[in-house]
Design an enzyme around this catalytic site. Structure first.
Site, mmCIF file in Angstrom:
data_model
loop_
_atom_site.group_PDB
_atom_site.id
_atom_site.type_symbol
_atom_site.label_atom_id
_atom_site.label_comp_id
_atom_site.label_asym_id
_atom_site.label_seq_id
_atom_site.Cartn_x
_atom_site.Cartn_y
_atom_site.Cartn_z
ATOM 1 N N TYR A 78 4.137 2.016 1.306
ATOM 2 C CA TYR A 78 4.970 0.421 1.371
ATOM 3 C C TYR A 78 6.673 0.649 2.065
ATOM 4 O O TYR A 78 6.940 1.297 2.998
ATOM 5 C CB TYR A 78 6.359 0.746 -0.489
ATOM 6 C CG TYR A 78 6.352 -0.421 -0.663
ATOM 7 C CD1 TYR A 78 5.184 -1.386 -1.243
ATOM 8 C CD2 TYR A 78 7.624 -0.495 -1.210
ATOM 9 C CE1 TYR A 78 5.538 -2.662 -1.847
ATOM 10 C CE2 TYR A 78 7.948 -1.953 -1.708
ATOM 11 C CZ TYR A 78 7.324 -2.507 -2.190
ATOM 12 O OH TYR A 78 6.917 -3.809 -3.441
ATOM 13 N N GLY A 271 -2.945 -8.349 -1.868
ATOM 14 C CA GLY A 271 -4.670 -8.245 -1.155
ATOM 15 C C GLY A 271 -5.020 -7.324 -1.733
ATOM 16 O O GLY A 271 -5.659 -6.302 -0.888
ATOM 17 N N MET A 272 -5.564 -7.558 -3.046
ATOM 18 C CA MET A 272 -6.077 -6.950 -3.788
ATOM 19 C C MET A 272 -7.061 -6.453 -2.594
ATOM 20 O O MET A 272 -7.913 -5.198 -2.974
ATOM 21 C CB MET A 272 -6.308 -7.208 -4.975
ATOM 22 C CG MET A 272 -5.597 -6.790 -5.689
ATOM 23 S SD MET A 272 -5.466 -7.193 -7.172
ATOM 24 C CE MET A 272 -6.435 -8.795 -8.020
#
Lengths: 359, 359
Positions: A78, A271-272
């Protein structure tokens, strides 16, 4: 900022491992000490709490969801990462159980949520600066309050900050059955906006479409259908959308983009599909489409000083929760000690949101 | 708007094919009557000119370039298309030879350029509304004046309208050797901005790099080099760019995008590679990069009523032309009757700009 928040929450080095210095209270916390794919390293530990200072408060955390960003933060993928040892969890709600002498913004018994990401909400209690908290009314459901500050806030800001939309205007989104997507449907309906909702084709599509329509979706269609027919007959009922919301990317994001009206904006917040958006130059040049991104954490950083703006957004969302215009996403409630089950379920595809119950 | 401009230029149906009605003057014009790939249908014809009315003027067109957009308009692939019969050419400059009694904005002998696309500049003379013209000073070169209104104006607006840039800030662009790219280099240098200029690898790369540096380019590099090393050592000399200009698309556009500073803007004004831009979601979400498009024709439409804004941009560019800060692109001057040669050269790759000389 994250590090300073964590330091405040953890009590300036008086946390786990520093040894107790006149501990007044302790709490159970889910702690990790390194980044990596191994989520089993998360351990329940006892953490000493510092004394409540003049401007700080002590909370009992009541409920905290497990969001994908929490997992990414543990994995180290992250964009913001905590100092170690770190307590997991960015979102959640608590009840104020003790306040410092100089605190006027909250009182004992108030329900509160953290302002910033990085709070470390997977714990039974916390001591933090009163300025790091927003109030939520006590007549909102526990689930609603504990899941309001990430997904519904993201939906709320995207519907307010990128296009001047008026009742009757249309918004199109993909990933419409995501937690943000469901909040978009409900908040848009409350604002008088129409929504076109794109989901991937799946075995139980009809059931999903009915569920989204029950939340207030005006139109639901699959990516395949949009690719095959475009918006077609839908445009006889609603104006062409000026705002598009994209959490998928790849072909799906391009389909949303090319569905927009001239001068429209495509906002990307996820942005799966893990595939880049494909943008034809002519959409930018001749259709004057703009592409922007949205990240709630950054928005809160940018607006940290405007406490009224933050609180008024939460108040508006809580009013919608109270009236039933906004409902929490379908959740699985998991007792705190069964946290491994919640973590494992979150990394599986197509699982409901897992919410830890601390007490 | 294009149709109304054409109608005004052509004189309200008194043009070719309608038969002469008290013709005062006639002109030679390059005319086409249908769209399609066959450019040979463009014919030199005699066109009757209407009388000069109270608010109109008669021009001798002195020079007019052949731009790729002119070819696309003939082929029918451009987003704005003329009524037939149509005179080719959107850009050019002329000298006022007659003015209506009510005209005060220009005088006989003034040099002028059309405000809007769709004028039909491939002709020896034209009668049009005085309000459809902008003045250019007579001490600017013929080439500079006749090529100022598309490419330098595009460069000027992109450098002014998308990011608040201050002297010392950096702009990165691909297609840096295009006509717009060359204007960007020079206008940026005049504004005190630094430029990073990306070109495709080619046999004469060193010569091209030297040429762009002679125009004022701070850094020139190939796409391959940028892909291999990133901006690397360049960032020790200039700040990371906040504005990117893209006329290529595909991989090249993505390289410019990922070179930008957080909060930067990528402006797309062309798609020479005919491949879509590939945009990773994280650039939009976590780097807060915005993507926009620019089309000079639309900008002029949007700002048509602000005559001062249009004229002041042209004045600023003419001042740069006069001082030598801006030089016209390398051009081939083609006598008007040899127009076929200019058209054919324009559709070939790697050709200089062709400029028709009418007199």
């Amino acid at each position: 900022m994250l590090r300073s928040v964590l330091r405040r929450v953890l009590g300036g080095g008086q946390g786990w491992g520093a040894g107790p210095r006149r501990p007044i209270q302790s709490c159970s916390a889910l702690v990790y000490r390194k980044h990596g794919p191994d989520l089993d390293q998360l351990r329940m530990e006892q953490w000493d709490l510092p004394a409540v200072g003049a401007h700080s408060v002590r909370l009992q955390i009541l409920a905290a969801p497990v969001n994908p960003a929490d997992i990414n933060m543990m994995q180290g993928t992250y964009p913001i990462l905590p100092e170690f040892p770190a307590v997991g969890g960015n979102e959640g709600m608590g009840e104020v159980v003790e306040v410092g002498a100089g605190v006027s913004s909250v009182r004992v018994g108030d329900w509160v949520i953290p302002v910033d990401a990085g709070f470390g909400t997977w714990r039974t209690e916390a001591v933090c600066d009163a300025a790091d908290l927003l109030s939520v009314p006590r007549d909102v459901s526990l689930l609603g309050a504990s899941t309001v500050s990430v997904n519904p806030c993201t939906a709320y800001r995207m519907l307010h900050d990128f296009q001047h939309l008026r009742p009757g205007d249309t918004v199109i989104q993909n990933g419409a059955n995501s937690a943000v997507g469901q909040a978009v449907i409900q908040i848009a309906a409350a604002l008088g906006l129409r929504t076109i909702n794109i989901v991937r084709d799946r075995p139980n599509y009809e059931g999903l479409a009915a569920e989204l329509k029950a939340r207030g979706a005006d139109h639901v269609m699959t990516e395949d259908e949009l690719q095959r027919t475009g918006l077609g007959h839908i445009l006889q009922e609603v104006p062409r959308p000026r705002l598009g919301l994209n959490c998928v990317g790849g072909v799906s994001g391009g389909l949303v983009l090319t569905s927009l009206d001239s001068g429209g904006t495509l906002v990307t917040y996820g942005g799966m599909a893990k595939k880049p958006l494909q943008i034809p130059a002519k959409s930018l040049i001749f259709q004057n489409i703009s592409l922007k991104g949205f990240w709630m954490t950054q928005w809160k950083r940018n607006n940290r000083k405007d406490f009224h703006l933050l609180q008024s957004m939460v108040d508006a969302l809580c009013a919608m929760l109270r009236s039933g215009q906004l409902t929490p996403p379908t959740c699985v409630l998991v007792p705190f000690q069964n946290y491994r089950q919640a973590i494992q379920a979150t990394v599986q595809p197509h699982q409901c949101k897992q919410v830890l119950l601390m007490h």
